[in-house]
Design a protein around this motif. Structure first.
Motif, PDB file in Angstrom:
ATOM      1  N   THR A   1       0.769  -1.165  -0.279  1.00  0.00           N
ATOM      2  CA  THR A   1      -0.093   0.006   0.093  1.00  0.00           C
ATOM      3  C   THR A   1       0.713   1.254  -0.026  1.00  0.00           C
ATOM      4  OG1 THR A   1      -0.247   0.007   2.415  1.00  0.00           O
ATOM      5  CG2 THR A   1      -1.948  -1.041   1.396  1.00  0.00           C
ATOM      6  N   ILE A   2       2.150   1.128   0.586  1.00  0.00           N
ATOM      7  CA  ILE A   2       2.937   2.238   0.522  1.00  0.00           C
ATOM      8  C   ILE A   2       4.167   2.198  -0.289  1.00  0.00           C
ATOM      9  CG2 ILE A   2       4.382   3.787   2.100  1.00  0.00           C
ATOM     10  CD1 ILE A   2       2.419   2.961   4.454  1.00  0.00           C
ATOM     11  N   LEU A   3       4.895   1.352  -0.245  1.00  0.00           N
ATOM     12  CA  LEU A   3       6.063   0.921  -1.049  1.00  0.00           C
ATOM     13  C   LEU A   3       5.918   0.750  -2.702  1.00  0.00           C
ATOM     14  CD1 LEU A   3       8.526  -1.081   1.323  1.00  0.00           C
ATOM     15  CD2 LEU A   3       8.284   1.619   0.946  1.00  0.00           C
ATOM     16  N   THR A   4       4.836   0.003  -2.732  1.00  0.00           N
ATOM     17  CA  THR A   4       4.559  -0.257  -4.703  1.00  0.00           C
ATOM     18  C   THR A   4       4.366   0.965  -5.047  1.00  0.00           C
ATOM     19  OG1 THR A   4       3.945  -2.561  -3.865  1.00  0.00           O
ATOM     20  CG2 THR A   4       3.364  -1.589  -5.908  1.00  0.00           C
ATOM     21  N   PRO A   5       3.477   1.899  -4.539  1.00  0.00           N
ATOM     22  CA  PRO A   5       2.942   3.100  -5.320  1.00  0.00           C
ATOM     23  C   PRO A   5       4.134   4.070  -5.532  1.00  0.00           C
ATOM     24  CG  PRO A   5       1.491   2.697  -3.802  1.00  0.00           C
ATOM     25  CD  PRO A   5       2.322   1.744  -3.617  1.00  0.00           C
ATOM     26  N   VAL A   6       5.201   3.842  -4.666  1.00  0.00           N
ATOM     27  CA  VAL A   6       6.302   4.716  -4.695  1.00  0.00           C
ATOM     28  C   VAL A   6       7.545   4.148  -5.935  1.00  0.00           C
ATOM     29  CG1 VAL A   6       8.557   5.258  -3.623  1.00  0.00           C
ATOM     30  CG2 VAL A   6       6.706   5.125  -2.572  1.00  0.00           C
ATOM     31  N   LEU A   7       7.419   2.662  -5.823  1.00  0.00           N
ATOM     32  CA  LEU A   7       8.295   1.918  -6.826  1.00  0.00           C
ATOM     33  C   LEU A   7       7.920   1.925  -8.297  1.00  0.00           C
ATOM     34  CD1 LEU A   7       9.495  -0.975  -4.608  1.00  0.00           C
ATOM     35  CD2 LEU A   7      10.661   1.114  -5.110  1.00  0.00           C
ATOM     36  N   SER A   8       6.506   1.855  -8.312  1.00  0.00           N
ATOM     37  CA  SER A   8       5.989   1.642  -9.682  1.00  0.00           C
ATOM     38  C   SER A   8       6.520   2.845 -10.613  1.00  0.00           C
ATOM     39  CB  SER A   8       4.468   1.815  -9.823  1.00  0.00           C
ATOM     40  OG  SER A   8       4.020   0.653  -9.015  1.00  0.00           O
ATOM     41  N   PRO A   9       6.209   4.256 -10.322  1.00  0.00           N
ATOM     42  CA  PRO A   9       6.856   5.251 -11.423  1.00  0.00           C
ATOM     43  C   PRO A   9       8.290   5.418 -11.565  1.00  0.00           C
ATOM     44  CG  PRO A   9       5.862   6.098  -9.158  1.00  0.00           C
ATOM     45  CD  PRO A   9       5.499   4.854  -9.078  1.00  0.00           C
ATOM     46  N   LEU A  10       8.936   4.778 -10.464  1.00  0.00           N
ATOM     47  CA  LEU A  10      10.622   4.715 -10.626  1.00  0.00           C
ATOM     48  C   LEU A  10      10.712   3.584 -11.560  1.00  0.00           C
ATOM     49  CD1 LEU A  10      11.823   5.382  -7.018  1.00  0.00           C
ATOM     50  CD2 LEU A  10      11.810   6.690  -8.800  1.00  0.00           C
ATOM     51  N   ILE A  11       9.981   2.502 -11.380  1.00  0.00           N
ATOM     52  CA  ILE A  11      10.331   1.313 -12.373  1.00  0.00           C
ATOM     53  C   ILE A  11      10.048   1.637 -13.877  1.00  0.00           C
ATOM     54  CG2 ILE A  11       9.543  -1.041 -13.052  1.00  0.00           C
ATOM     55  CD1 ILE A  11       9.220  -1.395  -9.665  1.00  0.00           C
ATOM     56  N   TYR A  12       8.832   2.291 -13.940  1.00  0.00           N
ATOM     57  CA  TYR A  12       8.558   2.787 -15.407  1.00  0.00           C
ATOM     58  C   TYR A  12       9.217   3.810 -16.106  1.00  0.00           C
ATOM     59  CZ  TYR A  12       4.821  -0.751 -15.096  1.00  0.00           C
ATOM     60  OH  TYR A  12       3.936  -1.868 -15.243  1.00  0.00           O
ATOM     61  N   SER A  13       9.800   4.596 -15.032  1.00  0.00           N
ATOM     62  CA  SER A  13      10.408   5.893 -15.632  1.00  0.00           C
ATOM     63  C   SER A  13      11.827   5.731 -15.692  1.00  0.00           C
ATOM     64  CB  SER A  13      10.157   7.088 -14.797  1.00  0.00           C
ATOM     65  OG  SER A  13      10.539   7.015 -13.637  1.00  0.00           O
ATOM     66  N   LEU A  14      12.426   5.232 -14.830  1.00  0.00           N
ATOM     67  CA  LEU A  14      14.121   5.189 -14.869  1.00  0.00           C
ATOM     68  C   LEU A  14      14.412   4.071 -15.928  1.00  0.00           C
ATOM     69  CD1 LEU A  14      14.962   5.456 -11.171  1.00  0.00           C
ATOM     70  CD2 LEU A  14      15.089   7.061 -12.836  1.00  0.00           C
ATOM     71  N   ARG A  15      13.811   3.189 -16.352  1.00  0.00           N
ATOM     72  CA  ARG A  15      14.036   2.201 -17.219  1.00  0.00           C
ATOM     73  C   ARG A  15      13.477   2.360 -18.540  1.00  0.00           C
ATOM     74  NH1 ARG A  15      13.427  -3.676 -14.204  1.00  0.00           N
ATOM     75  NH2 ARG A  15      14.732  -4.259 -16.106  1.00  0.00           N
ATOM     76  N   ASN A  16      12.819   3.543 -18.627  1.00  0.00           N
ATOM     77  CA  ASN A  16      12.255   3.818 -19.898  1.00  0.00           C
ATOM     78  C   ASN A  16      12.746   5.203 -20.728  1.00  0.00           C
ATOM     79  OD1 ASN A  16       9.976   4.678 -21.737  1.00  0.00           O
ATOM     80  ND2 ASN A  16       9.031   3.061 -20.907  1.00  0.00           N
ATOM     81  N   LYS A  17      13.427   4.926 -22.048  1.00  0.00           N
ATOM     82  CA  LYS A  17      14.161   5.877 -22.458  1.00  0.00           C
ATOM     83  C   LYS A  17      12.849   7.125 -22.898  1.00  0.00           C
ATOM     84  CE  LYS A  17      17.908   3.690 -24.274  1.00  0.00           C
ATOM     85  NZ  LYS A  17      18.860   3.059 -25.486  1.00  0.00           N
ATOM     86  N   ASP A  18      11.481   6.472 -23.262  1.00  0.00           N
ATOM     87  CA  ASP A  18      10.690   7.481 -23.673  1.00  0.00           C
ATOM     88  C   ASP A  18      10.244   8.501 -22.647  1.00  0.00           C
ATOM     89  OD1 ASP A  18      10.580   6.442 -26.397  1.00  0.00           O
ATOM     90  OD2 ASP A  18       9.137   4.834 -25.845  1.00  0.00           O
TER      91      ASP A  18
END
Length: 320
Positions: A283-300
């Motif tokens: 409920t707390i950590l996953t919402p933080v990690l999701s944007p990091l996972i999708y942004s830091l590993r995505n060139k677009d």
């Protein structure tokens, strides 16, 4: 005077007490500051990702549409649980009324159920994009994406309307202390003085079904994706396919792993402390990690962020 006394007693009887994670901590003030920081990171990360996807035309694709839906769910998800928990700690009040508890439970169950199906829709989108690239614009057009997203929200709300009224209509004549930091269904059920075993079996079967259907879709999608990637001659194509899929697999593992522990493992595996720690995770950590996972590993996404920052810098220089 008598009416006032009756209302006070009635309010005390119907209120629940949330025994949250701060009661387990030796340094509750420090933990409160850390959680507040994480909460702000989750909100800002997901809101920035939504704004980037909305403003950059290069990100107006089905994949990013679903990512924006996931970010919206995560913003709502963390907002249902964390602000109340932090306010209770600051104000020194840990009570929650029966209607508020039911409302938060409904929102939480709805959002969790919606996210299960959204992650499955995202896996299907990747399957179509990699395995049927020529038909992708037709199979995943704007109308189909809207229907899939609407279906995810609808199925999640069915969950909420199904579980919340039944859970909240059980008589609660035991301790009013919920050993959790929000009104999670299993934690509230433990307070009921009636036999809930039949309902727990029903809930278990529903949760198995809710997890099983998306897991089958995700597993099937990635099975065909791996077969397609294996047949690719281009190393660059394989690398790009793995990059887009690995982010999604990471989020699926985090979210589904916690959900399986909470709703599918037998009771003897559970303790209030373990349940709270797992809930903190999803409920707390996953919402933080999701944007990091999708942004830091995505060139677009990183490219769109740089473009937005450059525009902001140019705008500031123009004003000066």
């Amino acid at each position: 005077m008598e009416n006032t006394t009756w209302m006070t007693n009635h309010t005390e009887r119907t209120d629940f007490v949330l025994v949250g994670i701060f009661s387990q901590s030796k340094h509750p003030a420090l933990l409160c500051v850390v959680i507040f920081g994480v909460f702000l990171m989750a909100l800002s990360g997901n809101i920035i990702l939504i704004l980037l996807i909305h403003s950059d035309t290069h990100l107006h694709t089905p994949m990013y549409f679903f990512i924006s839906q996931l970010s919206l769910m995560d913003v709502m998800y963390i907002s249902v649980t964390v602000p109340k928990m932090l306010m209770d700690q600051v104000m020194g009040v840990n009570k929650i009324s029966l209607p508020e508890c039911g409302m938060k439970m409904f929102l939480y169950v709805t959002l969790a159920g919606s996210e299960f199906f959204l992650l499955a829709s995202m896996a299907y989108d990747r399957y179509v994009a990699i395995c049927h690239p020529l038909h992708y614009p037709v199979l995943m057009n704007h109308r189909v994406c809207l229907l899939l997203a609407s279906g995810c929200w609808f199925l999640g709300s069915v969950d909420g309307f199904l579980f919340t009224p039944i859970t909240m209509t059980f008589p609660f004549c035991r301790s009013r202390e919920i050993h959790h930091f929000f009104c999670e269904v299993p934690a509230v059920l433990k307070l009921s003085c009636s036999d809930t075993s039949l309902y727990e079996i029903f809930m278990y079967l529903c949760c198995v079904l809710m997890l099983l259907i998306p897991v089958i879709i995700i597993s099937g999608s990635y099975y065909f994706i791996l077969l397609t990637i294996h047949k690719m001659n281009s190393a660059e194509g394989r690398k790009k396919a793995f990059a887009t899929c690995s982010s999604h697999i990471t989020v699926v593992t985090l979210f589904y792993g916690a959900a399986i522990y909470t709703y599918m493992l037998p009771n003897f595996y559970h303790t209030p402390e373990k349940d709270m720690m797992v809930s903190v995770f999803y409920t707390i950590l996953t919402p933080v990690l999701s944007p990091l996972i999708y942004s830091l590993r995505n060139k677009d996404v990183t490219g769109a962020l740089k473009k937005m920052l450059n525009v902001g810098t140019v705008f500031q220089e123009t004003i000066k």
